[in-house]
Scaffold this motif. Sequence first.
Motif, short mmCIF file in Angstrom:
data_model
loop_
_atom_site.label_atom_id
_atom_site.label_comp_id
_atom_site.label_asym_id
_atom_site.label_seq_id
_atom_site.Cartn_x
_atom_site.Cartn_y
_atom_site.Cartn_z
N SER A 122 0.80 -1.22 0.00
CA SER A 122 0.00 0.00 0.00
C SER A 122 0.83 1.27 0.00
CB SER A 122 -0.95 0.00 1.20
OG SER A 122 -1.81 -1.12 1.15
N GLY A 123 2.14 1.15 -0.11
CA GLY A 123 2.98 2.34 -0.20
C GLY A 123 3.65 2.70 1.12
N LEU A 124 4.16 3.92 1.17
CA LEU A 124 4.84 4.41 2.35
C LEU A 124 3.91 5.37 3.09
CD1 LEU A 124 8.33 5.09 0.76
CD2 LEU A 124 7.60 3.08 2.03
N ARG A 125 4.00 5.39 4.41
CA ARG A 125 3.15 6.26 5.22
C ARG A 125 4.01 6.99 6.25
NH1 ARG A 125 0.14 4.26 1.94
NH2 ARG A 125 -2.00 3.64 2.19
N GLY A 126 3.64 8.21 6.52
CA GLY A 126 4.24 8.99 7.59
C GLY A 126 3.19 9.27 8.64
N ALA A 127 3.61 9.86 9.72
CA ALA A 127 2.67 10.16 10.81
C ALA A 127 1.56 11.09 10.35
CB ALA A 127 3.43 10.76 11.98
N ASP A 128 1.85 11.95 9.36
CA ASP A 128 0.84 12.89 8.88
C ASP A 128 -0.30 12.20 8.11
OD1 ASP A 128 2.54 12.18 6.80
OD2 ASP A 128 2.44 14.14 5.84
N ALA A 129 -0.17 10.93 7.79
CA ALA A 129 -1.21 10.20 7.08
C ALA A 129 -2.32 9.72 8.02
CB ALA A 129 -0.62 8.99 6.36
N PHE A 130 -2.13 9.93 9.32
CA PHE A 130 -3.08 9.40 10.30
C PHE A 130 -3.66 10.52 11.15
CE2 PHE A 130 0.10 6.16 9.34
CZ PHE A 130 -0.73 5.19 8.78
N THR A 131 -4.92 10.33 11.54
CA THR A 131 -5.60 11.35 12.33
C THR A 131 -5.57 11.05 13.82
OG1 THR A 131 -7.73 10.21 12.03
CG2 THR A 131 -7.15 11.94 10.42
N GLN A 132 -5.40 9.79 14.17
CA GLN A 132 -5.34 9.43 15.59
C GLN A 132 -4.63 8.10 15.76
OE1 GLN A 132 -9.20 8.47 17.34
NE2 GLN A 132 -10.09 8.34 15.29
N SER A 133 -4.28 7.79 16.99
CA SER A 133 -3.65 6.51 17.29
C SER A 133 -3.96 6.11 18.73
CB SER A 133 -2.14 6.58 17.08
OG SER A 133 -1.55 7.44 18.03
N HIS A 134 -3.80 4.84 18.99
CA HIS A 134 -3.96 4.33 20.35
C HIS A 134 -3.09 3.10 20.49
CE1 HIS A 134 -6.67 1.13 18.92
NE2 HIS A 134 -7.25 2.06 18.18
N GLY A 135 -2.87 2.68 21.70
CA GLY A 135 -2.03 1.52 21.95
C GLY A 135 -2.70 0.23 21.50
#
Length: 175
Positions: A122-135
């Motif tokens: 699916s390609g390369l992703r950086g942190a800016d590609a995501f709106t939220q995260s959790h453990g």
Amino acid sequence: MANRDALRELQARLASRLQAAKTEGMSVAWLAVQAGARKYLFPLGQSGEIVPVSHLQAVPYSVDWFLGVMNIRGGLFGVVDLAAYLAQDGVGSRQVVAGEPSVVTLNAALDVNCALQVDVLSGLRGADAFTQSHGPAEGSPPYLGNVFIDSAGESWQEINLRVLSQSPQFLSITA
């Protein structure tokens, strides 16, 4: 035939971008893949080459998720069906996904000649590609990192390839 050529072009572009990200310090942090019905993120520093699956030699008396060995640039690599391995470990289920599978080798620095078969690159992703995260979910295997949610609401599970590659269960392929 056109699909195969398109896949080769995608793999070549991803490989060159992956190499550029490692050498130029780009903000990209992960290689995004799909294995079965789930989406995963491999840290770039722990990922290696991306190659199409070819000439896979089965290994008798091995577990179902160990697909066999493959020659990659003169080196012998064990190939693991990532979706099947994760399913037997209680993470997701093995579903067949249309497309030509590829393998992603683990970085040579991890000192394990292993490649993970994935269904979709699916390609390369950086942190800016995501709106939220959790453990990770409570009780998850130690190799699972954070879960990232993209703008489309899709969940991406980070996999720490270093921890995975050192897991006794991952290293034990005998049936």
